[in-house]
Write a protein that holds these residues in place. Structure first.
Motif, PDB file in Angstrom:
ATOM      1  N   LEU A   1       0.816  -1.216   0.000  1.00 29.74           N
ATOM      2  CA  LEU A   1       0.000   0.000   0.000  1.00 29.74           C
ATOM      3  C   LEU A   1       0.849   1.264   0.000  1.00 29.74           C
ATOM      4  O   LEU A   1       0.420   2.310  -0.482  1.00 29.74           O
ATOM      5  CB  LEU A   1      -0.949  -0.011   1.208  1.00 29.74           C
ATOM      6  N   THR A   2       2.064   1.164   0.529  1.00 27.88           N
ATOM      7  CA  THR A   2       2.979   2.308   0.485  1.00 27.88           C
ATOM      8  C   THR A   2       3.345   2.616  -0.958  1.00 27.88           C
ATOM      9  O   THR A   2       3.376   3.771  -1.379  1.00 27.88           O
ATOM     10  CB  THR A   2       4.241   1.993   1.299  1.00 27.88           C
ATOM     11  N   LEU A   3       3.610   1.574  -1.740  1.00 20.44           N
ATOM     12  CA  LEU A   3       3.967   1.787  -3.146  1.00 20.44           C
ATOM     13  C   LEU A   3       2.760   2.306  -3.930  1.00 20.44           C
ATOM     14  O   LEU A   3       2.892   3.194  -4.769  1.00 20.44           O
ATOM     15  CB  LEU A   3       4.491   0.484  -3.771  1.00 20.44           C
ATOM     16  N   VAL A   4       1.592   1.763  -3.619  1.00 23.87           N
ATOM     17  CA  VAL A   4       0.351   2.205  -4.276  1.00 23.87           C
ATOM     18  C   VAL A   4       0.129   3.704  -4.009  1.00 23.87           C
ATOM     19  O   VAL A   4      -0.156   4.486  -4.922  1.00 23.87           O
ATOM     20  CB  VAL A   4      -0.851   1.377  -3.738  1.00 23.87           C
TER      21      VAL A   4
ATOM     22  N   LYS B   1      -4.751  -5.810  -9.277  1.00 20.16           N
ATOM     23  CA  LYS B   1      -3.862  -5.278 -10.320  1.00 20.16           C
ATOM     24  C   LYS B   1      -2.557  -4.700  -9.774  1.00 20.16           C
ATOM     25  O   LYS B   1      -1.988  -3.784 -10.383  1.00 20.16           O
ATOM     26  CB  LYS B   1      -4.603  -4.205 -11.128  1.00 20.16           C
ATOM     27  N   PHE B   2      -2.064  -5.233  -8.646  1.00 21.00           N
ATOM     28  CA  PHE B   2      -0.802  -4.721  -8.126  1.00 21.00           C
ATOM     29  C   PHE B   2       0.338  -4.814  -9.142  1.00 21.00           C
ATOM     30  O   PHE B   2       1.153  -3.882  -9.233  1.00 21.00           O
ATOM     31  CB  PHE B   2      -0.425  -5.399  -6.802  1.00 21.00           C
ATOM     32  N   PRO B   3       0.420  -5.883  -9.937  1.00 22.89           N
ATOM     33  CA  PRO B   3       1.505  -5.937 -10.937  1.00 22.89           C
ATOM     34  C   PRO B   3       1.512  -4.741 -11.891  1.00 22.89           C
ATOM     35  O   PRO B   3       2.577  -4.216 -12.211  1.00 22.89           O
ATOM     36  CB  PRO B   3       1.225  -7.234 -11.697  1.00 22.89           C
ATOM     37  N   GLU B   4       0.343  -4.277 -12.306  1.00 21.69           N
ATOM     38  CA  GLU B   4       0.262  -3.106 -13.194  1.00 21.69           C
ATOM     39  C   GLU B   4       0.728  -1.843 -12.467  1.00 21.69           C
ATOM     40  O   GLU B   4       1.397  -0.988 -13.038  1.00 21.69           O
ATOM     41  CB  GLU B   4      -1.172  -2.887 -13.694  1.00 21.69           C
ATOM     42  N   ILE B   5       0.327  -1.734 -11.190  1.00 19.66           N
ATOM     43  CA  ILE B   5       0.711  -0.552 -10.410  1.00 19.66           C
ATOM     44  C   ILE B   5       2.229  -0.537 -10.211  1.00 19.66           C
ATOM     45  O   ILE B   5       2.880   0.493 -10.282  1.00 19.66           O
ATOM     46  CB  ILE B   5      -0.031  -0.545  -9.051  1.00 19.66           C
ATOM     47  N   LEU B   6       2.778  -1.739 -10.000  1.00 21.34           N
ATOM     48  CA  LEU B   6       4.225  -1.874  -9.834  1.00 21.34           C
ATOM     49  C   LEU B   6       4.967  -1.454 -11.101  1.00 21.34           C
ATOM     50  O   LEU B   6       6.050  -0.865 -11.052  1.00 21.34           O
ATOM     51  CB  LEU B   6       4.551  -3.325  -9.501  1.00 21.34           C
ATOM     52  N   LYS B   7       4.363  -1.725 -12.240  1.00 20.03           N
ATOM     53  CA  LYS B   7       4.954  -1.302 -13.512  1.00 20.03           C
ATOM     54  C   LYS B   7       5.068   0.223 -13.541  1.00 20.03           C
ATOM     55  O   LYS B   7       6.081   0.794 -13.923  1.00 20.03           O
ATOM     56  CB  LYS B   7       4.054  -1.769 -14.669  1.00 20.03           C
ATOM     57  N   GLU B   8       3.984   0.863 -13.132  1.00 20.08           N
ATOM     58  CA  GLU B   8       3.956   2.324 -13.042  1.00 20.08           C
ATOM     59  C   GLU B   8       5.018   2.811 -12.053  1.00 20.08           C
ATOM     60  O   GLU B   8       5.749   3.776 -12.319  1.00 20.08           O
ATOM     61  CB  GLU B   8       2.548   2.718 -12.561  1.00 20.08           C
TER      62      GLU B   8
ATOM     63  N   VAL C   1      19.043  -2.966  -8.996  1.00 18.86           N
ATOM     64  CA  VAL C   1      18.758  -3.507 -10.326  1.00 18.86           C
ATOM     65  C   VAL C   1      17.277  -3.761 -10.557  1.00 18.86           C
ATOM     66  O   VAL C   1      16.845  -3.960 -11.675  1.00 18.86           O
ATOM     67  CB  VAL C   1      19.576  -4.797 -10.630  1.00 18.86           C
ATOM     68  N   GLY C   2      16.492  -3.740  -9.483  1.00 25.60           N
ATOM     69  CA  GLY C   2      15.068  -3.953  -9.730  1.00 25.60           C
ATOM     70  C   GLY C   2      14.276  -4.025  -8.455  1.00 25.60           C
ATOM     71  O   GLY C   2      14.795  -3.886  -7.347  1.00 25.60           O
ATOM     72  N   ILE C   3      12.990  -4.225  -8.655  1.00 30.64           N
ATOM     73  CA  ILE C   3      12.093  -4.415  -7.515  1.00 30.64           C
ATOM     74  C   ILE C   3      11.231  -5.611  -7.900  1.00 30.64           C
ATOM     75  O   ILE C   3      10.795  -5.717  -9.045  1.00 30.64           O
ATOM     76  CB  ILE C   3      11.291  -3.125  -7.258  1.00 30.64           C
ATOM     77  N   ASN C   4      11.075  -6.550  -7.001  1.00 29.42           N
ATOM     78  CA  ASN C   4      10.334  -7.756  -7.406  1.00 29.42           C
ATOM     79  C   ASN C   4       8.833  -7.582  -7.210  1.00 29.42           C
ATOM     80  O   ASN C   4       8.378  -6.513  -6.823  1.00 29.42           O
ATOM     81  CB  ASN C   4      10.877  -8.989  -6.681  1.00 29.42           C
ATOM     82  N   LYS C   5       8.081  -8.636  -7.477  1.00 23.56           N
ATOM     83  CA  LYS C   5       6.631  -8.439  -7.522  1.00 23.56           C
ATOM     84  C   LYS C   5       6.017  -8.201  -6.150  1.00 23.56           C
ATOM     85  O   LYS C   5       4.880  -7.793  -6.043  1.00 23.56           O
ATOM     86  CB  LYS C   5       5.946  -9.595  -8.254  1.00 23.56           C
ATOM     87  N   GLU C   6       6.803  -8.404  -5.091  1.00 18.81           N
ATOM     88  CA  GLU C   6       6.299  -8.050  -3.750  1.00 18.81           C
ATOM     89  C   GLU C   6       6.666  -6.618  -3.357  1.00 18.81           C
ATOM     90  O   GLU C   6       6.300  -6.150  -2.294  1.00 18.81           O
ATOM     91  CB  GLU C   6       6.878  -8.994  -2.693  1.00 18.81           C
ATOM     92  N   GLY C   7       7.459  -5.953  -4.203  1.00 20.73           N
ATOM     93  CA  GLY C   7       7.888  -4.597  -3.846  1.00 20.73           C
ATOM     94  C   GLY C   7       9.214  -4.580  -3.106  1.00 20.73           C
ATOM     95  O   GLY C   7       9.588  -3.582  -2.505  1.00 20.73           O
ATOM     96  N   ILE C   8       9.920  -5.708  -3.133  1.00 24.07           N
ATOM     97  CA  ILE C   8      11.222  -5.802  -2.451  1.00 24.07           C
ATOM     98  C   ILE C   8      12.339  -5.355  -3.395  1.00 24.07           C
ATOM     99  O   ILE C   8      12.350  -5.707  -4.579  1.00 24.07           O
ATOM    100  CB  ILE C   8      11.438  -7.257  -1.959  1.00 24.07           C
ATOM    101  N   LEU C   9      13.266  -4.547  -2.862  1.00 24.80           N
ATOM    102  CA  LEU C   9      14.354  -3.991  -3.678  1.00 24.80           C
ATOM    103  C   LEU C   9      15.459  -5.032  -3.888  1.00 24.80           C
ATOM    104  O   LEU C   9      15.852  -5.725  -2.948  1.00 24.80           O
ATOM    105  CB  LEU C   9      14.925  -2.769  -2.967  1.00 24.80           C
ATOM    106  N   ILE C  10      15.938  -5.129  -5.116  1.00 30.63           N
ATOM    107  CA  ILE C  10      17.028  -6.070  -5.409  1.00 30.63           C
ATOM    108  C   ILE C  10      18.309  -5.291  -5.693  1.00 30.63           C
ATOM    109  O   ILE C  10      18.347  -4.462  -6.607  1.00 30.63           O
ATOM    110  CB  ILE C  10      16.730  -6.940  -6.657  1.00 30.63           C
TER     111      ILE C  10
END
Ligand code: BTN
Length: 243
Positions: free
Chosen positions: A71-74, A181-188, A214-223
């Motif tokens: 929800l923080t990312l949203v 639709k969290f995956p779509e929001i994560l794309k944004e 290098v990225g953020i995974n589908k849970e919102g975790i930073l890589i």
């Protein structure tokens, strides 16, 4: 929805938590002109003079507790899109939840979750936007990394309109979130991110880790990719951009 408006409170998040405990429904808003004990992440104080947007939203999503940080990312996406559309500024997001203009912070988000092991009771998302405030009046240690909409635009903006636009944007994105639709929001989120692709230093649980985000995974975790080429997942922490 109920909107609770105050001239002065200690913290809109604390008022919202109190209302949520009393049964306030999803969508209840708490907003104040001044906070005397505004809370930042990691126990920090959030300076909240008049002219800022200090606001909390009560949510009651039917999600497993471990998804609540999403929800923080949203919320970050909703703030960034609002500022981009309304103010036409170069808005970005620093992981996990700082909204930047250029490389300076203009907004912070503090999410507080009340949950049992199996279910979320309520979530309070607190949003602090430095709107019509003067950064030169902030304590010296905060000035370098901070900005405000007024300082960027050289003019004051209409707070009622900004809040209204934000709430509409938030409602749209939050409904998408609830529709799975969290995956779509994560794309944004990724396209707004100023962290991905940067060299960063993350302070997490007393340790400092350096690497390339290098990225953020589908849970919102930073890589992070470390110097030795290995990958490291960072669930939470304080992130510094270093190039
Ligand atoms: C951070 O970046 O450290 C998060 C800052 C969050 C500030 C907002 S202002 C409204 C709400 N009430 C609080 O006490 N804090 C949040």
């Amino acid at each position: 929805h109920d909107i609770h408006y105050f001239k002065e409170v200690d913290s809109t998040n604390d008022v919202a938590k109190y209302l949520a405990e009393e049964g306030a429904e999803e969508g209840t808003i708490v907003i104040a002109e001044i906070q005397n004990r505004g809370k930042g992440r990691r126990g920090k104080t959030w300076i909240s003079p008049p002219g800022g947007v200090w606001m909390s939203i009560i949510l009651r999503p039917d999600i497993p507790p471990f998804n609540a940080p999403q929800l923080t990312l949203v919320t970050g996406v909703a703030v960034a899109e609002t500022l981009q559309k309304e103010c036409n500024l170069d808005v970005g997001i620093k992981w996990p939840n700082d909204i930047l203009i250029g490389n300076k912070k203009v907004c912070g988000i503090l999410t507080e979750v009340n949950a049992s092991i199996e279910k979320v009771n309520y979530v309070v998302v607190g949003i602090g936007i430095d709107m019509n405030v003067d950064v030169p009046l902030f304590p010296p240690d905060l000035q370098k990394g901070a900005t405000s909409l007024k300082n960027e635009l050289n003019t004051e903006i209409n707070g009622a309109i900004l809040v209204q636009k934000f709430l509409l944007e938030f409602e749209t994105i939050y409904n998408e979130f609830k529709a799975g639709k969290f995956p779509e929001i994560l794309k944004e989120w990724r396209s707004l991110s100023k962290t991905i692709g940067n060299n960063v230093e993350v302070r997490t649980r007393g340790k400092t880790i350096r690497g390339e985000a290098v990225g953020i995974n589908k849970e919102g975790i930073l890589i992070l990719e470390l110097e030795d080429g290995s990958l490291r997942k960072i669930i939470s922490g304080e992130c510094l951009h270093i190039n």
